[in-house]
Design an enzyme around this catalytic site. Sequence first.
Site, PDB file in Angstrom:
ATOM      1  N   GLU B 308       0.829  -1.203   0.000  1.00 30.10           N
ATOM      2  CA  GLU B 308       0.000   0.000   0.000  1.00 30.10           C
ATOM      3  C   GLU B 308       0.866   1.258   0.000  1.00 30.10           C
ATOM      4  OE1 GLU B 308      -3.270  -0.567   2.547  1.00 30.10           O
ATOM      5  OE2 GLU B 308      -4.034   1.470   2.319  1.00 30.10           O
ATOM      6  N   GLU B 311       2.175   1.618  -3.396  1.00 29.16           N
ATOM      7  CA  GLU B 311       1.099   2.098  -4.266  1.00 29.16           C
ATOM      8  C   GLU B 311       0.922   3.606  -4.117  1.00 29.16           C
ATOM      9  OE1 GLU B 311      -2.712   0.383  -3.401  1.00 29.16           O
ATOM     10  OE2 GLU B 311      -3.713   1.408  -5.059  1.00 29.16           O
ATOM     11  N   CYS B 335      -8.151  -1.880   4.183  1.00 29.92           N
ATOM     12  CA  CYS B 335      -8.061  -3.099   4.981  1.00 29.92           C
ATOM     13  C   CYS B 335      -9.306  -3.377   5.792  1.00 29.92           C
ATOM     14  CB  CYS B 335      -6.840  -3.112   5.880  1.00 29.92           C
ATOM     15  SG  CYS B 335      -6.135  -1.531   6.169  1.00 29.92           S
ATOM     16  N   SER B 355      -7.197   2.202  -2.228  1.00 28.57           N
ATOM     17  CA  SER B 355      -6.037   1.389  -2.542  1.00 28.57           C
ATOM     18  C   SER B 355      -6.552   0.063  -3.086  1.00 28.57           C
ATOM     19  CB  SER B 355      -5.228   1.148  -1.263  1.00 28.57           C
ATOM     20  OG  SER B 355      -4.440  -0.013  -1.419  1.00 28.57           O
ATOM     21  N   LYS B 394     -15.270  -9.440   8.077  1.00 30.53           N
ATOM     22  CA  LYS B 394     -14.283 -10.339   7.474  1.00 30.53           C
ATOM     23  C   LYS B 394     -14.933 -11.628   7.008  1.00 30.53           C
ATOM     24  CE  LYS B 394     -10.442  -7.989   8.273  1.00 30.53           C
ATOM     25  NZ  LYS B 394      -9.640  -7.489   7.163  1.00 30.53           N
ATOM     26  N   GLU B 397     -16.144 -10.698   3.764  1.00 36.04           N
ATOM     27  CA  GLU B 397     -15.039 -10.486   2.833  1.00 36.04           C
ATOM     28  C   GLU B 397     -14.493 -11.803   2.295  1.00 36.04           C
ATOM     29  OE1 GLU B 397     -11.373  -9.063   4.519  1.00 36.04           O
ATOM     30  OE2 GLU B 397     -10.888  -7.925   2.715  1.00 36.04           O
ATOM     31  N   GLU B 402     -14.602 -12.929  -5.680  1.00 43.80           N
ATOM     32  CA  GLU B 402     -13.321 -12.675  -6.346  1.00 43.80           C
ATOM     33  C   GLU B 402     -12.124 -13.056  -5.472  1.00 43.80           C
ATOM     34  OE1 GLU B 402     -15.519 -10.460  -5.379  1.00 43.80           O
ATOM     35  OE2 GLU B 402     -14.598  -8.677  -4.484  1.00 43.80           O
ATOM     36  N   CYS B 552     -10.121  -1.626  14.550  1.00 46.05           N
ATOM     37  CA  CYS B 552     -10.418  -3.060  14.672  1.00 46.05           C
ATOM     38  C   CYS B 552     -10.623  -3.499  16.115  1.00 46.05           C
ATOM     39  CB  CYS B 552      -9.281  -3.876  14.084  1.00 46.05           C
ATOM     40  SG  CYS B 552      -8.953  -3.435  12.391  1.00 46.05           S
TER      41      CYS B 552
END
Lengths: 157, 625, 389
Positions: B308, B311, B335, B355, B394, B397, B402, B552
Amino acid sequence: MIDTKQNAMTEEIEMLVGKYGRTRDALMPIIQNIQVNHGMVTDFAQQEVARMLDVHPVEVYGVVTFYSFLSETPKGRYIVRLCKTISCDMAGKEAVARAVERELGVKFGETTRDNKFSLEYINCMGMCDQGPSMLVNDLVFTKLTPHTVVDILNRFK
Amino acid sequence: MDKIVKDNRAPVSQKPLVMAKVDKDAIGATVGIEINGNPYKVMLGTTILEACRENNIHVPTLCYHEDLCLAGVCRVCVVEVEGMNTLQAACTFPIINKVKVRTTSEKVRKARRHVLDLMLSEHYGECYSCHRNGNCELQKLAKEYGVDSYKFGHIQERRYKIDRSSYAVVRDMDKCILCKRCVRTCIDLQEVGVLEAINRGDKTKITTFMDKPLAEVVCISCGQCINRCPTGALKANDPSDEIWNVIDDPSKHVVIQTAPSPRAAIGEEFGLPAGISMTKQMNRALKMIGFDKVFDTNFSADLTIMEEGTELLLRLKKKLVEGDNNVRLPQFTSCSPGWIKYIEHFYPEYLDYLSTCKSPQQMFGAVIKTFYANENKIDPANIVTVALMPCSAKKFECNRPEMNASGFKDVDYGLTTRELAQMIREAGLFLPDLPPDTFDEPFGEASGAGLIFGATGGVMEAALRTAYELVTGRVVPFENLDILPCRGFDGVKQASVKLENVKPEWSFLEGVDLNFMIAHGTANAKKVMEALVRGELSNIHFIEVMACPGGCLGGGGQPIPTSPEIRKKRAEAIYQEDAGLPVRKSHENPHITYIYEKFLTEGPCGHLSHKLLHTHYVKRGKYIG
Amino acid sequence: MIKNKSILFNRENLGDCLAIALNKNPQDILMEIRESNLKGRGGAGFPTGTKWMLAAASLANKKYVVCNADEGEPGTFKDRVLLSDFPDLVFEGMVISGYAIGAQKGFMYLRGEYSYLLKQLNDQLEKMLKEKRLGKNILGKGYDFEIEIRLGAGAYVCGEETALIESLEGHRGEARNRPPYPVNTGFMGNPTIVNNVETFVTAAIIMSRGGEWFTKLGTGKSKGHKLVSVSGDCEEPGVYEVPFGISINELLKMVKAKNAKAVQVGGASGYCACEGEFERQISFEDLSTGGSIMIFNQSRDMLHVLRNFMEFFVEESCGQCTPCRIGNKKLLEGVEKIEQGDCSLSYLRELIELGKTMKIASKCGLGQSSPTPFISIMTNFEQEIFSQR
Ligand SMILES: Cc1cc2nc3c(=O)[nH]c(=O)nc-3n(C[C@H](O)[C@H](O)[C@H](O)COP(=O)(O)O)c2cc1C
Ligand code: SF4
Ligand code: FES
């Protein structure tokens, strides 16, 4: 087809928003108008109102379901609301109710096949001295008997 | 944290009264009151409940929650106020004059008991078949008030179907007591607006738009509602049975990665006070449960920083040097899967600002089923990856279609802190008593930078530790590497670091102020996004967003209860652990160097990285069809 | 139409209330209303002068006046009559109160069931605007005030003033926590007075006839006359103007009720008096009412009556607070148990105790008053009810 219908709805709501404003307190007048014009507030309409007033769709849904006169499911063209509170009850509401059901062939809580009439009970509508009483959309009818109520319904048929 | 609560959209009268902090001894600032016959002095405008808590007088509550605006609907906190005919809800009653309060008079006790009896009469099910057994506020109150029978009956049949449609949250409205904490969480605290009360009278219930399954509406899976539910009405979608099954299956190689936040909170599940890290005991427990390998997600957090950070520098270069106007800045972190779903629903036109990096969880999954499988000669088809996360999103996710860069489902199960605690109990272990143990190699050693991902601002701090050094060749100019502007619980933080005397290859950054922002909780994210939409963020380069208040460590999978105080303690535990680690910068993690030497040989943001570690997003929009 | 000869609601020699009021300064109006001892006509009976003074004392620059025309209490229809026969005085009362407290805007919250009155009321507003009795610079006195009519949508609880304000703001009609009261934190957080239709008309009339004249009517603590809506078993149901202090017996005579065995005073949420109590008085000191009187004769089954009331509350509770949402349901289930003949006396006692809790622990007036019919009917008619099954 659906798209043009939705576009028309969006336009209508834009117009209402133009009239009543974009603040949350415009919510009730706007959905009341939609309810009167369409007999319901569709999920699409709720979301469009939510978008334009910047509230969450679920909040509009919460409001629509709170009030007896607003509905998210389709209603007949004429909503027959018979008062079921005690004064009208004692004045003979039960006989009137049965007569209406027999005449239209549906029970209270239902809508006729041709989508013309929805039957609902309503709580005291302030006509206790002239019961039994009912509303058909926003028209008031009082001192009903099984016979007069049938005559009244026939006028709307 | 205060900020979030004050800026909610609750009716004005239901917001907590916020009094300016004045000198307690100033004239007119305090008022003398009487509680149960004893005199106290309290600030004007405090509620009776606050006054009682300040003075250690217990008043039971249910609908009250420190994080939320006031509701005053459950009525278990009622107290007697002299001169008033009715009882008053302590949680909402502001003290503006000399009141005399009784908190345990006969009237009060009787009323509370009645309220409880009523709730229990409508509360379907039995405590022993409930996941909140032992940690249920209703159960606790029933005990406190000595409820030994159902005075007004007990509902025998289900009224609602359980909604299991969501990967993240399961709703059982038969256990709902209509305290509306979830509604206030969803609408006011998170400003996502999925849950609301509908209908009225005895038909009132909490549901979604048009009563649709949770999976079909704009739920971002953050699970904050779960954390604030006093009963068992809301829970995360629990995969632990399936995990036990694969553990018991000898043909499966079961690997668990553990995120930074669970270790800082899991002790609470075993009765410890908040703020005690259990990293080493937890490692032991996981091995005893039977996981084949116990890895540290902090490793892939370090990996995230490499990717990241690179990036970001590449975006900056493209924009500043090549004048490429298709490059979007500021770059947003990616994230937090709740945040991702939030922006996909509510700002789908702005996905290019994110990102492209996967979250550490997904990076790890992809690495395990490729690099790790290969190095250890294990068929990836037989590897099961479990992710211990503080997070319910999560779970959503890892089920995104994908997320199969390895050719397999990269992460098989997302497991929350609460669910792991349950597995540990089921294994007959008492976590605090376990001897310490280490993570397994090769992904056992990680930097403190990866660890602080758990707290809001942590990703930013970690990124800065690495990026600054990459660009200037020097350590970030903060004492002990503690970048304090990144820390703390303000809703939206903003700061900058000046880049000076940069390395030649980064000369275009010479003298640039690197401006960054940090937001936690989607309500704050919304503020940032609105500013972006208005075009006010053109000077900002990097923005960290976490969907959950506190980051988190306040995630939807963390131990219940939660409060600003508890989250603060968890953050302290994390920062303390970071301070004690030998490696505190992502790029200095030896395993990171190793993986870029051996596997991702083109370096960060290279070809293979793009295939395994980066992703794309879905324009979901918020229209509910 | 008011059925008997009116003294208070009588236009004979009534001056121009609005003009008289605007010729005074706001302070004097407040004093006059306070000295008249006018108490709210919507049911709760809060002193109107005090309410207005509290709002007037606030320094906020936005204040609101709300006319509560939600008239949802079963058996109440006197506001309907006032809105039909005295719309001018309703609105003038609102302007006067606005002038007194320093508000620029008024809302009338008209129940959806009365939407057929909307046109007539809007015409009245139109007319007042033309005559400069509303809008900018009213009667040349430099005072501006506008009135907007908002329709309810079929929710009894929206008659409760804070629920009404929530509804005006576009929310579900859920009552707010009080304090803070609307006079401090009302519509959009601004000081707001909410008054009943009859209160506004009475206030307007007081402007012309004087507060002192008003205090000569009625009893010690209940000044003036009250409109009551009478329905049920009597020959001449309708709206009557009665002096406070009138006994139930006198009232029954007036409306030609024969064979009455019970009188429900104050609507579904009111008290059910039995024959032995017919000497009791209608007043704030004794049996208070927002205007509903329902008469039941010997042939009526009181349990059926009670069931009708409890069904009403179960449906009309806003559903946010526990005692009211579940409590009313339990009371209704209790009625069903009695009907089926399997309610033990101990359980009945338990339910009455529950009713008492609801009265003090509910969040708003709905839950605080809904157990009243249960307790009064089950106390006054227990033997009769149990002997019939
Ligand atoms: C459930 C409930 C319903 C009410 N309905 C009405 C109503 O329909 N009309 C009304 O004037 N007041 C109603 N009230 C009383 C109002 O809350 C408020 O006290 C009143 O409007 C104040 O006006 P007043 O002081 O002029 O009486 C209701 C109260 C409750 C608790
Ligand atoms: S008492 Fe009833 S109507 Fe009033 S707030 Fe409670 S649930 Fe709503
Ligand atoms: S905690 Fe005060 S009413 Fe629920």
